[in-house]
Design a protein around this motif. Structure first.
Motif, PDB file in Angstrom:
ATOM      1  N   PHE A  24      -3.175  -1.250   4.419  1.00 54.23           N
ATOM      2  CA  PHE A  24      -2.144  -0.976   5.540  1.00 54.23           C
ATOM      3  C   PHE A  24      -3.181  -1.185   6.734  1.00 54.23           C
ATOM      4  CE2 PHE A  24       0.619   2.483   3.472  1.00 54.23           C
ATOM      5  CZ  PHE A  24       1.795   1.569   3.852  1.00 54.23           C
ATOM      6  N   GLY A  25      -4.570  -1.042   6.725  1.00 53.07           N
ATOM      7  CA  GLY A  25      -5.229  -1.400   7.627  1.00 53.07           C
ATOM      8  C   GLY A  25      -5.573  -3.079   7.691  1.00 53.07           C
ATOM      9  N   TRP A  26      -5.668  -3.383   6.594  1.00 53.28           N
ATOM     10  CA  TRP A  26      -5.630  -5.288   6.544  1.00 53.28           C
ATOM     11  C   TRP A  26      -4.535  -5.663   7.101  1.00 53.28           C
ATOM     12  CZ3 TRP A  26      -6.909  -8.435   1.550  1.00 53.28           C
ATOM     13  CH2 TRP A  26      -7.259  -9.611   1.818  1.00 53.28           C
ATOM     14  N   SER A  27      -3.290  -4.859   6.899  1.00 48.84           N
ATOM     15  CA  SER A  27      -2.062  -5.400   7.460  1.00 48.84           C
ATOM     16  C   SER A  27      -2.165  -5.583   9.026  1.00 48.84           C
ATOM     17  CB  SER A  27      -1.059  -4.572   7.206  1.00 48.84           C
ATOM     18  OG  SER A  27      -0.971  -4.474   5.391  1.00 48.84           O
ATOM     19  N   GLN A  28      -2.823  -4.946   9.634  1.00 47.26           N
ATOM     20  CA  GLN A  28      -2.998  -4.974  11.057  1.00 47.26           C
ATOM     21  C   GLN A  28      -3.899  -6.279  11.608  1.00 47.26           C
ATOM     22  OE1 GLN A  28      -2.082  -2.768  13.191  1.00 47.26           O
ATOM     23  NE2 GLN A  28      -1.717  -0.906  12.103  1.00 47.26           N
ATOM     24  N   GLU A  29      -4.240  -7.081  10.813  1.00 45.91           N
ATOM     25  CA  GLU A  29      -4.887  -8.343  11.061  1.00 45.91           C
ATOM     26  C   GLU A  29      -4.056  -9.316  11.956  1.00 45.91           C
ATOM     27  OE1 GLU A  29      -6.920 -12.154   8.782  1.00 45.91           O
ATOM     28  OE2 GLU A  29      -5.507 -11.038   7.659  1.00 45.91           O
ATOM     29  N   ARG A  34       5.856  -4.419  16.373  1.00 44.50           N
ATOM     30  CA  ARG A  34       6.571  -3.570  16.077  1.00 44.50           C
ATOM     31  C   ARG A  34       6.291  -2.512  14.797  1.00 44.50           C
ATOM     32  NH1 ARG A  34      10.277  -7.324  14.201  1.00 44.50           N
ATOM     33  NH2 ARG A  34      11.147  -6.725  12.379  1.00 44.50           N
ATOM     34  N   LEU A  35       5.510  -3.182  13.857  1.00 45.14           N
ATOM     35  CA  LEU A  35       5.238  -2.466  12.640  1.00 45.14           C
ATOM     36  C   LEU A  35       3.678  -1.577  12.704  1.00 45.14           C
ATOM     37  CD1 LEU A  35       5.999  -5.216  10.296  1.00 45.14           C
ATOM     38  CD2 LEU A  35       7.484  -3.228  10.896  1.00 45.14           C
ATOM     39  N   ARG A  36       3.086  -1.869  13.986  1.00 46.80           N
ATOM     40  CA  ARG A  36       1.582  -1.253  13.881  1.00 46.80           C
ATOM     41  C   ARG A  36       1.832   0.048  13.759  1.00 46.80           C
ATOM     42  NH1 ARG A  36      -2.475  -4.599  15.378  1.00 46.80           N
ATOM     43  NH2 ARG A  36      -1.777  -6.520  16.673  1.00 46.80           N
ATOM     44  N   GLY A  37       2.817   0.894  14.361  1.00 47.93           N
ATOM     45  CA  GLY A  37       2.740   2.219  14.265  1.00 47.93           C
ATOM     46  C   GLY A  37       3.012   2.681  12.726  1.00 47.93           C
ATOM     47  N   TRP A  38       3.965   1.966  12.051  1.00 44.02           N
ATOM     48  CA  TRP A  38       4.293   2.384  10.667  1.00 44.02           C
ATOM     49  C   TRP A  38       2.935   2.067   9.752  1.00 44.02           C
ATOM     50  CZ3 TRP A  38       8.492   4.906   9.516  1.00 44.02           C
ATOM     51  CH2 TRP A  38       9.503   5.048  10.368  1.00 44.02           C
ATOM     52  N   LEU A  39       2.380   0.917  10.008  1.00 47.46           N
ATOM     53  CA  LEU A  39       1.344   0.566   9.265  1.00 47.46           C
ATOM     54  C   LEU A  39       0.216   1.588   9.703  1.00 47.46           C
ATOM     55  CD1 LEU A  39       0.941  -3.203  10.060  1.00 47.46           C
ATOM     56  CD2 LEU A  39       1.880  -2.099   7.781  1.00 47.46           C
ATOM     57  N   GLY A  40      -0.230   2.148  10.702  1.00 46.71           N
ATOM     58  CA  GLY A  40      -0.953   3.388  10.878  1.00 46.71           C
ATOM     59  C   GLY A  40      -0.794   4.531  10.164  1.00 46.71           C
ATOM     60  N   ALA A  41       0.682   4.674  10.440  1.00 42.67           N
ATOM     61  CA  ALA A  41       1.075   6.119   9.500  1.00 42.67           C
ATOM     62  C   ALA A  41       0.997   5.780   8.179  1.00 42.67           C
ATOM     63  CB  ALA A  41       2.585   6.205  10.035  1.00 42.67           C
ATOM     64  N   GLY A  42       1.074   4.665   7.348  1.00 43.27           N
ATOM     65  CA  GLY A  42       0.670   4.476   5.858  1.00 43.27           C
ATOM     66  C   GLY A  42      -0.633   4.676   5.921  1.00 43.27           C
ATOM     67  N   SER A  43      -1.578   4.300   6.668  1.00 44.54           N
ATOM     68  CA  SER A  43      -3.069   4.487   6.393  1.00 44.54           C
ATOM     69  C   SER A  43      -3.228   6.094   6.486  1.00 44.54           C
ATOM     70  CB  SER A  43      -3.672   3.952   7.309  1.00 44.54           C
ATOM     71  OG  SER A  43      -3.936   2.521   7.241  1.00 44.54           O
ATOM     72  N   VAL A  44      -2.754   6.904   7.450  1.00 44.17           N
ATOM     73  CA  VAL A  44      -2.840   8.246   7.701  1.00 44.17           C
ATOM     74  C   VAL A  44      -2.672   8.863   6.020  1.00 44.17           C
ATOM     75  CG1 VAL A  44      -2.400  10.333   8.787  1.00 44.17           C
ATOM     76  CG2 VAL A  44      -2.958   8.335  10.013  1.00 44.17           C
ATOM     77  N   ILE A  45      -1.435   8.705   5.934  1.00 45.06           N
ATOM     78  CA  ILE A  45      -0.943   9.426   4.760  1.00 45.06           C
ATOM     79  C   ILE A  45      -1.554   9.182   3.389  1.00 45.06           C
ATOM     80  CG2 ILE A  45       1.290   9.189   3.132  1.00 45.06           C
ATOM     81  CD1 ILE A  45       3.101   8.787   5.584  1.00 45.06           C
ATOM     82  N   GLY A  46      -2.045   7.809   3.432  1.00 39.93           N
ATOM     83  CA  GLY A  46      -2.983   7.404   2.192  1.00 39.93           C
ATOM     84  C   GLY A  46      -4.382   8.172   2.464  1.00 39.93           C
ATOM     85  N   CYS A 155      -0.180  -7.823   2.594  1.00 44.28           N
ATOM     86  CA  CYS A 155      -0.888  -6.604   2.525  1.00 44.28           C
ATOM     87  C   CYS A 155       0.122  -5.406   2.869  1.00 44.28           C
ATOM     88  CB  CYS A 155      -2.148  -6.861   3.519  1.00 44.28           C
ATOM     89  SG  CYS A 155      -3.339  -7.861   3.241  1.00 44.28           S
ATOM     90  N   PRO A 156       1.119  -5.349   3.643  1.00 40.43           N
ATOM     91  CA  PRO A 156       1.812  -4.084   3.443  1.00 40.43           C
ATOM     92  C   PRO A 156       2.667  -4.169   2.215  1.00 40.43           C
ATOM     93  CG  PRO A 156       2.259  -5.502   5.515  1.00 40.43           C
ATOM     94  CD  PRO A 156       1.521  -6.285   4.521  1.00 40.43           C
ATOM     95  N   TRP A 157       2.934  -5.147   1.585  1.00 40.30           N
ATOM     96  CA  TRP A 157       3.756  -4.829   0.453  1.00 40.30           C
ATOM     97  C   TRP A 157       2.737  -4.282  -0.597  1.00 40.30           C
ATOM     98  CZ3 TRP A 157       8.038  -4.484  -1.781  1.00 40.30           C
ATOM     99  CH2 TRP A 157       8.187  -4.535  -3.423  1.00 40.30           C
TER     100      TRP A 157
END
Length: 181
Positions: A24-29, A34-46, A155-157
């Motif tokens: 999820f962090g690499w997905s931030q590259e 609009r997906l940044r928040g979801w990607l960050g939330a995925g990292s936190v849950i992980g 990366c998100p996949w």
């Protein structure tokens, strides 16, 4: 991971959750904004799952593992994966196609689980591989048309599939064992 080995299952959940957070962090590259928040939330849950199940790994470290007598094979699989990733990235760099790193590394990571099916005697890894590879294959036409980093979608996949696999395995773990303190 679906196994009778408490330590192995807890470790797989913790490790794949940590890997999900990293992917999820690499997905931030190069994400869609609009997906940044979801990607960050995925990292936190992980990370939260990593801590919760990492504690169980620590508390159950002396219990049996499917790796007994197979550590060498496990190390060989990891080394082969690293060589394949590195070799592929060198080829991509020489062809000036570094934007494909995310996709290539995701594919190599997905495929290494095929060998882990036999190392851990756990067919659920094959399901993870199939899902990840199908997703990566389906996104190739879209990625070819784009000029952005393949990490935008690859990366998100990988992250989502790792996190979902860890959650399903975690539910299975909690149903079978509870949360043994």
């Amino acid at each position: 991971m679906l196994t009778e080995f408490v330590r192995d299952q807890a470790f797989a959940i913790a490790w794949l959750s940590l890997m999900a957070a990293g992917w999820f962090g690499w997905s931030q590259e190069d994400p869609k904004p609009r997906l940044r928040g979801w990607l960050g939330a995925g990292s936190v849950i992980g990370m939260l799952l990593t801590v919760a199940f990492g504690i169980l790994v620590w508390r159950n470290w002396s219990t049996p593992t499917a790796l007994d007598g197979r550590y060498g094979v496990f190390v060989l699989v990891i080394v082969a994966e690293a060589v394949l990733i590195g070799g592929g990235c060198i080829v991509l760099a020489r062809r000036k196609q570094t934007r494909w790193y995310g996709w290539w590394i995701g594919l190599c990571v997905a495929l290494h689980f095929v060998a882990l099916v036999w190392v851990f005697e756990d067919w659920s890894y094959l399901v993870l591989t199939i899902v990840q590879v199908i997703g990566l294959a389906l996104m190739v036409p879209v990625l070819r048309r784009g000029m952005y980093q393949t990490s935008r979608w690859a990366c998100p996949w990988i992250a989502v599939t790792f996190l979902l696999f860890a959650i399903v395995s975690g539910i299975d773990f909690l149903v079978k064992h509870g949360y043994p303190f």
